[in-house]
Design a protein around this motif. Structure first.
Motif, PDB file in Angstrom:
ATOM      1  N   THR A  72       0.828  -1.279   0.069  1.00 27.57           N
ATOM      2  CA  THR A  72       0.175   0.065  -0.094  1.00 27.57           C
ATOM      3  C   THR A  72       0.881   1.276   0.033  1.00 27.57           C
ATOM      4  OG1 THR A  72      -1.595  -1.168   1.376  1.00 27.57           O
ATOM      5  CG2 THR A  72      -1.905   1.342   1.030  1.00 27.57           C
ATOM      6  N   GLN A  73       0.474   1.958  -0.858  1.00 30.63           N
ATOM      7  CA  GLN A  73       1.408   3.412  -0.982  1.00 30.63           C
ATOM      8  C   GLN A  73       1.047   4.214   0.296  1.00 30.63           C
ATOM      9  OE1 GLN A  73       1.523   6.063  -4.431  1.00 30.63           O
ATOM     10  NE2 GLN A  73       0.180   4.295  -5.489  1.00 30.63           N
ATOM     11  N   THR A  74       2.208   4.940   0.812  1.00 28.63           N
ATOM     12  CA  THR A  74       1.993   5.903   1.792  1.00 28.63           C
ATOM     13  C   THR A  74       2.674   7.386   1.066  1.00 28.63           C
ATOM     14  OG1 THR A  74       4.203   5.306   2.396  1.00 28.63           O
ATOM     15  CG2 THR A  74       2.518   4.432   3.752  1.00 28.63           C
ATOM     16  N   ARG A  75       1.503   8.098   1.045  1.00 31.02           N
ATOM     17  CA  ARG A  75       2.027   9.450   0.520  1.00 31.02           C
ATOM     18  C   ARG A  75       0.860  10.555   0.959  1.00 31.02           C
ATOM     19  NH1 ARG A  75      -1.469  10.136  -3.734  1.00 31.02           N
ATOM     20  NH2 ARG A  75      -1.923   8.597  -5.180  1.00 31.02           N
ATOM     21  N   GLU A  76       1.120  11.664   0.435  1.00 30.61           N
ATOM     22  CA  GLU A  76       0.116  12.635   0.706  1.00 30.61           C
ATOM     23  C   GLU A  76      -0.943  12.379  -0.342  1.00 30.61           C
ATOM     24  OE1 GLU A  76      -0.328  15.348   3.062  1.00 30.61           O
ATOM     25  OE2 GLU A  76       1.263  14.106   3.998  1.00 30.61           O
ATOM     26  N   PRO A  77      -2.052  12.354   0.165  1.00 29.41           N
ATOM     27  CA  PRO A  77      -3.444  11.937  -0.597  1.00 29.41           C
ATOM     28  C   PRO A  77      -3.898  13.177  -1.523  1.00 29.41           C
ATOM     29  CG  PRO A  77      -4.083  12.334   1.538  1.00 29.41           C
ATOM     30  CD  PRO A  77      -2.537  12.393   1.681  1.00 29.41           C
ATOM     31  N   LEU A  78      -4.246  12.888  -2.827  1.00 28.28           N
ATOM     32  CA  LEU A  78      -4.807  13.944  -3.564  1.00 28.28           C
ATOM     33  C   LEU A  78      -6.288  13.695  -3.992  1.00 28.28           C
ATOM     34  CD1 LEU A  78      -1.968  13.034  -6.184  1.00 28.28           C
ATOM     35  CD2 LEU A  78      -1.902  14.958  -4.838  1.00 28.28           C
ATOM     36  N   PRO A  79      -6.831  14.577  -4.325  1.00 31.86           N
ATOM     37  CA  PRO A  79      -8.343  14.702  -4.947  1.00 31.86           C
ATOM     38  C   PRO A  79      -8.739  13.282  -5.765  1.00 31.86           C
ATOM     39  CG  PRO A  79      -7.663  16.934  -5.040  1.00 31.86           C
ATOM     40  CD  PRO A  79      -6.624  16.047  -4.747  1.00 31.86           C
ATOM     41  N   GLY A  80      -9.696  12.628  -5.210  1.00 31.16           N
ATOM     42  CA  GLY A  80     -10.056  11.322  -5.902  1.00 31.16           C
ATOM     43  C   GLY A  80      -9.388  10.049  -5.416  1.00 31.16           C
ATOM     44  N   ASP A  81      -8.425  10.157  -4.586  1.00 32.95           N
ATOM     45  CA  ASP A  81      -7.669   9.068  -3.769  1.00 32.95           C
ATOM     46  C   ASP A  81      -8.624   8.565  -2.524  1.00 32.95           C
ATOM     47  OD1 ASP A  81      -5.365   9.088  -4.976  1.00 32.95           O
ATOM     48  OD2 ASP A  81      -4.190  10.242  -3.532  1.00 32.95           O
ATOM     49  N   VAL A  82      -8.322   7.201  -2.655  1.00 37.20           N
ATOM     50  CA  VAL A  82      -9.165   6.537  -1.424  1.00 37.20           C
ATOM     51  C   VAL A  82      -7.848   6.432  -0.409  1.00 37.20           C
ATOM     52  CG1 VAL A  82     -10.150   4.485  -0.345  1.00 37.20           C
ATOM     53  CG2 VAL A  82     -10.827   5.245  -2.875  1.00 37.20           C
ATOM     54  N   VAL A  83      -8.386   6.893   1.005  1.00 37.29           N
ATOM     55  CA  VAL A  83      -7.281   6.761   1.870  1.00 37.29           C
ATOM     56  C   VAL A  83      -7.594   6.336   3.213  1.00 37.29           C
ATOM     57  CG1 VAL A  83      -6.241   8.782   3.509  1.00 37.29           C
ATOM     58  CG2 VAL A  83      -6.785   9.175   1.463  1.00 37.29           C
ATOM     59  N   LEU A  93      -7.264  16.576   5.994  1.00 42.16           N
ATOM     60  CA  LEU A  93      -7.547  15.801   4.499  1.00 42.16           C
ATOM     61  C   LEU A  93      -7.425  17.068   3.667  1.00 42.16           C
ATOM     62  CD1 LEU A  93      -9.388  12.676   4.759  1.00 42.16           C
ATOM     63  CD2 LEU A  93      -7.070  12.897   4.002  1.00 42.16           C
ATOM     64  N   PRO A  94      -6.806  17.140   2.317  1.00 39.67           N
ATOM     65  CA  PRO A  94      -7.035  18.050   1.563  1.00 39.67           C
ATOM     66  C   PRO A  94      -8.375  18.055   0.533  1.00 39.67           C
ATOM     67  CG  PRO A  94      -5.451  16.525   0.648  1.00 39.67           C
ATOM     68  CD  PRO A  94      -5.849  16.096   2.005  1.00 39.67           C
ATOM     69  N   GLY A  95      -8.254  18.992  -0.367  1.00 36.82           N
ATOM     70  CA  GLY A  95      -9.509  18.609  -1.175  1.00 36.82           C
ATOM     71  C   GLY A  95     -10.931  19.226  -0.590  1.00 36.82           C
ATOM     72  N   PHE A  96     -11.919  18.849  -1.358  1.00 37.79           N
ATOM     73  CA  PHE A  96     -13.052  19.336  -1.261  1.00 37.79           C
ATOM     74  C   PHE A  96     -14.085  18.157  -0.386  1.00 37.79           C
ATOM     75  CE2 PHE A  96     -11.447  20.886  -4.927  1.00 37.79           C
ATOM     76  CZ  PHE A  96     -11.407  22.241  -4.874  1.00 37.79           C
ATOM     77  N   GLY A  97     -13.446  17.987   0.724  1.00 33.79           N
ATOM     78  CA  GLY A  97     -14.513  16.986   1.554  1.00 33.79           C
ATOM     79  C   GLY A  97     -14.018  15.468   1.188  1.00 33.79           C
ATOM     80  N   TYR A  98     -14.963  14.505   1.840  1.00 38.40           N
ATOM     81  CA  TYR A  98     -14.833  13.014   1.375  1.00 38.40           C
ATOM     82  C   TYR A  98     -15.746  12.452   1.623  1.00 38.40           C
ATOM     83  CZ  TYR A  98     -14.244  13.641   6.476  1.00 38.40           C
ATOM     84  OH  TYR A  98     -14.675  14.043   7.681  1.00 38.40           O
TER      85      TYR A  98
END
Length: 114
Positions: A72-83, A93-98
């Motif tokens: 499993t990748q460990t990195r800063e999440p981006l919009p569209g990612d499942v975390v 978390l970044p982005g426009f909600g989840y």
């Protein structure tokens, strides 16, 4: 008669005490660990079943990759990612909600809205 029975009882009580200690350490401690592992395992299996490629973020649980059957990748999440992360980290978390895909015992699997 009765005097001998009283003497024999003491070692039995000692043995019961020892057995209780072993039972506690063998059963109760792993159950506590199991409470932590259960949501990790369930979230991992959910990802595996749905073919989700999650990002592990601010969480260190190698067992997640083991249950999922792949690294499993460990990195800063981006919009569209499942975390997969801790519930207390959601505000960061970044982005426009989840969207919450899974949540249990302080562990969450969320899809960041794009």
């Amino acid at each position: 008669g009765m005097f001998e029975r009283r003497i024999a009882l003491a070692p039995k009580l000692g043995l019961i005490g020892l057995v209780s200690v072993f039972t506690l350490s063998a059963v109760v401690v792993p159950v506590g660990a199991g409470l932590q592992q259960e949501p990790i395992k369930e979230a991992a299996l959910l990802c595996r079943e749905r073919g989700i490629e999650p990002i592990m973020w601010r969480l260190n649980t190698p067992s997640f990759s083991v249950y999922r059957g792949q690294p499993t990748q460990t990195r800063e999440p981006l919009p569209g990612d499942v975390v997969i992360t801790k519930a207390i980290r959601l505000a960061e978390l970044p982005g426009f909600g989840y969207e919450v895909l899974y949540a249990k015992n302080g562990i969450v699997l969320v899809r960041i809205k794009a």
